[in-house]
Design a protein around this motif. Structure first.
Motif, PDB file in Angstrom:
ATOM      1  N   GLU A  63      -0.361   5.141  -1.151  1.00 57.34           N
ATOM      2  CA  GLU A  63      -0.546   6.237  -0.191  1.00 57.34           C
ATOM      3  C   GLU A  63       0.010   7.527  -0.778  1.00 57.34           C
ATOM      4  OE1 GLU A  63       1.477   4.886   3.317  1.00 57.34           O
ATOM      5  OE2 GLU A  63      -0.298   3.853   4.086  1.00 57.34           O
ATOM      6  N   ARG A 114      -6.417   5.854   2.268  1.00 60.33           N
ATOM      7  CA  ARG A 114      -5.886   6.267   3.562  1.00 60.33           C
ATOM      8  C   ARG A 114      -5.408   7.721   3.534  1.00 60.33           C
ATOM      9  NH1 ARG A 114      -2.109   2.368   4.164  1.00 60.33           N
ATOM     10  NH2 ARG A 114      -3.779   0.962   4.743  1.00 60.33           N
ATOM     11  N   THR A 115      -4.915   8.182   2.391  1.00 62.81           N
ATOM     12  CA  THR A 115      -4.358   9.543   2.335  1.00 62.81           C
ATOM     13  C   THR A 115      -5.166  10.523   1.490  1.00 62.81           C
ATOM     14  OG1 THR A 115      -2.910   8.878   0.517  1.00 62.81           O
ATOM     15  CG2 THR A 115      -1.991   8.746   2.756  1.00 62.81           C
ATOM     16  N   ALA A 169      -6.648   0.509  -0.512  1.00 69.68           N
ATOM     17  CA  ALA A 169      -6.645   0.954   0.887  1.00 69.68           C
ATOM     18  C   ALA A 169      -5.581   2.018   1.113  1.00 69.68           C
ATOM     19  CB  ALA A 169      -6.405  -0.237   1.814  1.00 69.68           C
ATOM     20  N   ASP A 173       0.793  -1.234   0.000  1.00 72.40           N
ATOM     21  CA  ASP A 173       0.000   0.000   0.000  1.00 72.40           C
ATOM     22  C   ASP A 173       0.826   1.285   0.000  1.00 72.40           C
ATOM     23  OD1 ASP A 173       0.843  -0.545   2.585  1.00 72.40           O
ATOM     24  OD2 ASP A 173      -1.143  -0.439   3.475  1.00 72.40           O
TER      25      ASP A 173
END
Length: 190
Positions: A147, A180-181, A176, A143
């Motif tokens: 990100e 997340r960011t 994901a 990931d």
């Protein structure tokens, strides 16, 4: 005295030569995808690993090695059977798996009494609290680059994104990581 020193040197040399010959090679179990349309990834990985061994005269880090290569056929169940067999055969170091779903099938066997060194990215399912003492990754977690893509999309001012990935662990990790960011609205497609 000269004779005594000469005998000591010869004895030391003989012991060193005998010890060097007695060192058994570390057997490395290289489980990878060699068949299926994705086989080119495993072929490149295997060939690069073998090249490193060849360039070091059959050694890695000064230690003699024997590479044992098996094709997982991109089938987790087949890969697990290979890992089980290799473990029973005394393999002490595993590597080579390309796909996260295949890795999930072999990791418990490969780290039970041996070590697994990933030459590929790592699934998030083996990070944090689920990290294993005998599991090492030479690159990054699946990931992480995604990100950074989320951060870049924010900096570029995007407010809505459609993100697409294959439906397996690596793809889920990619989505994901981005989510997340990224601060905007996201629509996912698997």
């Amino acid at each position: 005295m000269k004779n005594l020193v000469l005998r000591a040197c010869l004895a030391t040399s003989l012991c060193a030569a005998t010890a060097a010959q007695a060192v058994e090679p570390v057997r490395i179990g290289f489980i990878t995808t060699l068949s299926t349309p994705a086989g080119y990834l495993g072929e490149d990985s295997r060939d690069g690993f073998q090249l490193a061994i060849d360039q070091e005269g059959g050694k890695l880090g000064g230690v003699p090695v024997q590479l044992i290569v098996e094709d997982d056929g991109l089938q987790p169940a087949k890969a697990k059977q290979i890992a089980d067999r290799m473990s029973l055969d005394g393999i002490s170091l595993f590597t080579g798996v390309i796909f996260s779903n295949v890795l999930a099938a072999v990791i418990n066997t490969a780290t039970k009494d041996a070590f697994y060194v990933s030459n590929n990215t790592a699934p998030s399912t083996l990070a944090g609290e689920k990290c294993m003492a005998n599991y090492f990754v030479g690159s990054y977690q699946n990931d992480t680059p995604h990100e950074m893509a989320g951060v870049a999309a924010n900096e570029l001012g995007y407010k809505k994104m459609v993100i697409l990935a294959p439906n397996y662990q690596g793809g889920r990790d990619a989505l994901a990581g981005f989510k997340r960011t990224f601060k905007g609205e996201v629509t996912e497609i698997y």
